[in-house]
Design an enzyme around this catalytic site. Sequence first.
Site, short mmCIF file in Angstrom:
data_model
loop_
_atom_site.label_atom_id
_atom_site.label_comp_id
_atom_site.label_asym_id
_atom_site.label_seq_id
_atom_site.Cartn_x
_atom_site.Cartn_y
_atom_site.Cartn_z
N GLU A 95 0.93 -1.16 0.01
CA GLU A 95 -0.09 0.06 -0.12
C GLU A 95 0.94 1.23 -0.12
O GLU A 95 0.58 2.36 -0.64
CB GLU A 95 -0.79 0.07 1.25
CG GLU A 95 -2.05 -1.05 1.11
CD GLU A 95 -3.18 -0.64 0.08
OE1 GLU A 95 -2.94 -0.94 -1.16
OE2 GLU A 95 -4.09 -0.16 0.68
N THR A 98 -6.34 7.44 -3.74
CA THR A 98 -6.19 7.65 -2.50
C THR A 98 -5.35 8.48 -2.18
O THR A 98 -5.44 9.56 -1.07
CB THR A 98 -5.77 6.17 -1.86
OG1 THR A 98 -6.89 5.23 -2.14
CG2 THR A 98 -5.72 6.14 -0.52
#
Length: 292
Positions: free
Chosen positions: A120, A169
């Site tokens: 991530e 994001t």
Amino acid sequence: MVTARAPATSANLGSGFDTFGVALSHPADTVSVERAAETTIRVRGAGADFIPTDPEKNVVGAVAEALDAPAHIHIDKGVRPSSGLGSSAASAAAAAVALNELYDRGYSRHDLVPVAAEGEAVVSGEAHADNVAPALLGGFTIVRSDDGATSVDADLALVACLPEVVVSTRDARGVVPDSVSMTDHVETVGNAATLTAGMCRSDPELVGRGLDDPVVTPARAKLITGYEGVREAALAAGATGVTVSGAGPSVLAVCEPGRKRAVASAMVEGFADAGVGARAYQTAVGDGATVL
Ligand SMILES: Nc1ncnc2c1ncn2[C@@H]1O[C@H](COP(=O)(O)OP(=O)(O)O)[C@@H](O)[C@H]1O
Ligand SMILES: N[C@@H](CCOP(=O)(O)O)C(=O)O
């Protein structure tokens, strides 16, 4: 060859920014791996054209590096990237489970949470684990920076409505406030505790109330065309609560099982009224990553 499936996830759940997440029963990514001297990546499926195959830029490359497990990696995307449904996390979790099996590393799903979180970090700049934890463990998960993740099984109907817009994001993390007032802090704690109690009881009314959030959600809702109309339409169709899924643009609704179809239709129509195409997944809290 080893193949693993990992689910889409919905992180934050309103009051649990960077902390709460749920695994969804569908959609999902599948990742197949074969031993190799150096890691190579191929991608097909949802949004494949927008996903890098450079191991330095794809989350599965970081996972292979972290496990010292070079492989030919084939990703079949079921979770569209930049959707707010944990697309990058689904690949990272599936790759971690598949490579752990391929190289017989013997790590538990809990051990693999920080490994997948390293993936991530490649895409959002921070190793947040609130998507990879439910993608690996399943159910409703609570992550804390220093002691891993807690998972709670929950039987809960969900609708995730994905509009045909993109919110990364990384960009959405840029609009999160740097501080909160004591009033907002107290409200957030109350909502988070209510949501957690609701998950433990599989109670859609309690979970719905726990989705309320005075801090992050209002900032991110502004990035999603039609959000307020979609939220009102979902509530009118019987949803017990609505929030931004992850960093968006997907919108998540909680409801009684018998209301999923009505809520899904209302949310799609809400986006259509704002001139945005959308699709709705009639889904539920699901299991974590599995070897197929
Ligand atoms: N295996 C992968 N699957 C999906 N996105 C990936 C992957 N590897 C790297 N990316 C990049 O991550 C971004 C999508 O991640 P993110 O913004 O977190 O989407 P989501 O909100 O669905 O998780 C895109 O820029 C995409 O190019
Ligand atoms: N806590 C993160 C969650 C991001 O979820 P995603 O599904 O949009 O990747 C954040 O809100 O930034």
